[in-house]
Design a protein around this motif. Structure first.
Motif, PDB file in Angstrom:
ATOM      1  N   LEU A 197      -1.135  22.146  -1.356  1.00  0.00           N
ATOM      2  CA  LEU A 197      -0.653  21.090  -0.523  1.00  0.00           C
ATOM      3  C   LEU A 197       0.109  21.513   0.823  1.00  0.00           C
ATOM      4  CD1 LEU A 197       0.866  18.498  -2.992  1.00  0.00           C
ATOM      5  CD2 LEU A 197      -1.571  18.579  -1.904  1.00  0.00           C
ATOM      6  N   CYS A 203      -0.878  17.661  10.303  1.00  0.00           N
ATOM      7  CA  CYS A 203      -0.721  16.693   9.247  1.00  0.00           C
ATOM      8  C   CYS A 203      -0.444  17.227   8.042  1.00  0.00           C
ATOM      9  CB  CYS A 203      -2.228  15.936   9.369  1.00  0.00           C
ATOM     10  SG  CYS A 203      -2.465  14.588  10.530  1.00  0.00           S
ATOM     11  N   HIS A 204       0.035  16.658   7.328  1.00  0.00           N
ATOM     12  CA  HIS A 204       0.643  17.219   6.010  1.00  0.00           C
ATOM     13  C   HIS A 204       0.241  16.262   4.737  1.00  0.00           C
ATOM     14  CE1 HIS A 204       3.179  20.021   8.541  1.00  0.00           C
ATOM     15  NE2 HIS A 204       3.280  18.631   9.077  1.00  0.00           N
ATOM     16  N   ASP A 205       0.095  16.770   3.652  1.00  0.00           N
ATOM     17  CA  ASP A 205      -0.186  16.114   2.558  1.00  0.00           C
ATOM     18  C   ASP A 205       1.191  15.576   1.830  1.00  0.00           C
ATOM     19  OD1 ASP A 205      -3.042  16.814   2.351  1.00  0.00           O
ATOM     20  OD2 ASP A 205      -2.198  18.857   2.060  1.00  0.00           O
ATOM     21  N   LEU A 209       0.990  12.304   8.350  1.00  0.00           N
ATOM     22  CA  LEU A 209       0.669  12.114   6.968  1.00  0.00           C
ATOM     23  C   LEU A 209      -0.850  12.407   7.239  1.00  0.00           C
ATOM     24  CD1 LEU A 209       2.678   9.723   4.687  1.00  0.00           C
ATOM     25  CD2 LEU A 209       2.822  12.019   4.565  1.00  0.00           C
ATOM     26  N   GLY A 254      -1.544  11.007   2.047  1.00  0.00           N
ATOM     27  CA  GLY A 254      -0.539  11.862   1.957  1.00  0.00           C
ATOM     28  C   GLY A 254       0.866  11.199   1.468  1.00  0.00           C
ATOM     29  N   THR A 305       3.152   6.193   0.566  1.00  0.00           N
ATOM     30  CA  THR A 305       1.816   6.844   0.857  1.00  0.00           C
ATOM     31  C   THR A 305       1.195   6.090   2.026  1.00  0.00           C
ATOM     32  OG1 THR A 305      -0.414   7.311  -0.032  1.00  0.00           O
ATOM     33  CG2 THR A 305       0.541   5.237  -0.805  1.00  0.00           C
TER      34      THR A 305
END
Length: 333
Positions: free
Chosen positions: A163, A223-225, A250, A254, A318
């Motif tokens: 991730l 963007c990040h998981d 996200l 994510g 989420t």
């Protein structure tokens, strides 16, 4: 109105204390207060403070004496002097001191708080604490928030790995080794350069940078998981803007995982500890407004304060579609 000056040495002698002329004023103040002689104790403290106006313990004792004798109007300038002295000790820039003092006064008095902790205060405080931070948290405060958070993250992630992970307010990187097994890339942000220096020593982050997390999220296009904030939101009261920025950063599906201290009143409150507490309904409302949905909510002990457990919430949100929150260990919150 201030009372007439009192000869505190004469009061000591009148109460049977021999050699009053040789007793240090600070010691005399403690003795006289214990004998329920607050005005004489005050006179001793004021004599001492004329010579040492920045003696924090004596200032705090004088504040208590004034409050005990119903002279609360005289407390404010003394408290402000204490907070100004704190700013000097932390080397907070002059331009930022009024905001820091207002924040500290709100924490101490219960007056209307700012929406978040003064940025300059957090940066300066943790720069000072960085060398001893881990030992203090792990030992004296029995700090276990990173482990509590990662237990929740593992429950939600299942077998997901590789991730892109962002650690908001990463501090000395206590969460870094716990996050690394899940990360293809692990980044950290913190206000304190001193804390970041300690985080670098762990050798688990791919990138570390200094900055205020809301501004960093707002200016980023990445963007990040998985985004985590361990013991960070306690320095934010209002969370609407922060959660909106998190939601934009996200990736689809994510997760945003964070801890807060438990509030029992609606919204958020600034505590005498100079940390904010949040009500669970407020967290849910902010999340919903930002387009985030809870997948896990857990109440747990995060650390200790003055030997007592500090109860908080571990929450995982989420961006994905409707999902009921899944309480873990102990049923519904």
């Amino acid at each position: 109105m201030k009372p007439s000056p009192i000869d505190w040495r004469a009061r000591l002698e009148a109460c049977g204390f021999e050699g009053a002329q040789h007793v240090p004023p600070t010691y005399a103040a403690h003795v006289l207060w214990s004998w329920r002689e607050p005005l004489a104790a005050e006179a001793a403290l004021r004599e001492h403070l004329e010579q040492q106006p920045d003696d924090k313990d004596s200032l705090k004792m004088l504040i208590s004496l004034l409050q005990e004798t119903g002279r609360t109007s005289e407390v404010a300038p003394l408290r402000r002097h204490l907070h100004a002295r704190r700013c000097q000790d932390l080397r907070i820039p002059e331009a930022a001191r009024d905001a820091v003092i207002a924040y500290l006064e709100a924490a101490e008095t219960g007056s209307t708080p700012p929406e978040r902790t003064a940025e300059a205060y957090v940066a300066a405080l943790f720069d000072v604490y960085a060398p001893s931070f881990d030992d203090s948290l792990r030992g004296f405060l029995a700090y276990r928030a990173p482990e509590r958070l990662m237990d929740a993250v593992r429950t939600v992630l299942g077998g997901r790995r590789e991730l892109d992970v962002l650690d908001l307010g990463c501090g000395t990187g206590l969460a870094g080794p716990l996050l690394r097994p899940f990360a293809r890339r692990l980044e950290g942000i913190d206000l304190s350069t001193g804390m970041l220096d300690k985080a670098r020593e762990r050798g688990v982050y791919d990138a570390l940078r200094a900055g205020e997390i809301t501004a960093e999220l707002a200016s980023s296009t990445a963007c990040h998981d998985l985004i985590v904030a361990v013991d960070v939101l306690v320095y934010f009261g209002a969370l609407e803007a922060l959660l909106e920025h998190v939601a934009r950063r996200l990736a689809p599906g994510g997760l945003f995982a964070f801890t807060v201290e438990k509030g029992t009143e609606p919204g958020y409150r600034l505590q005498p500890t100079a940390r904010y507490v949040h009500h669970l309904d407020y967290l849910r409302g902010c999340a919903s407004a930002a387009g985030l949905r809870p997948v896990l909510e857990r109440e747990d002990t995060l650390r200790k304060q003055a030997g007592q457990p500090v109860v908080g919430y571990v929450v995982v949100l989420t961006r994905s579609g409707p999902t009921e929150a899944r309480p873990v260990n102990g049923g519904p919150i």
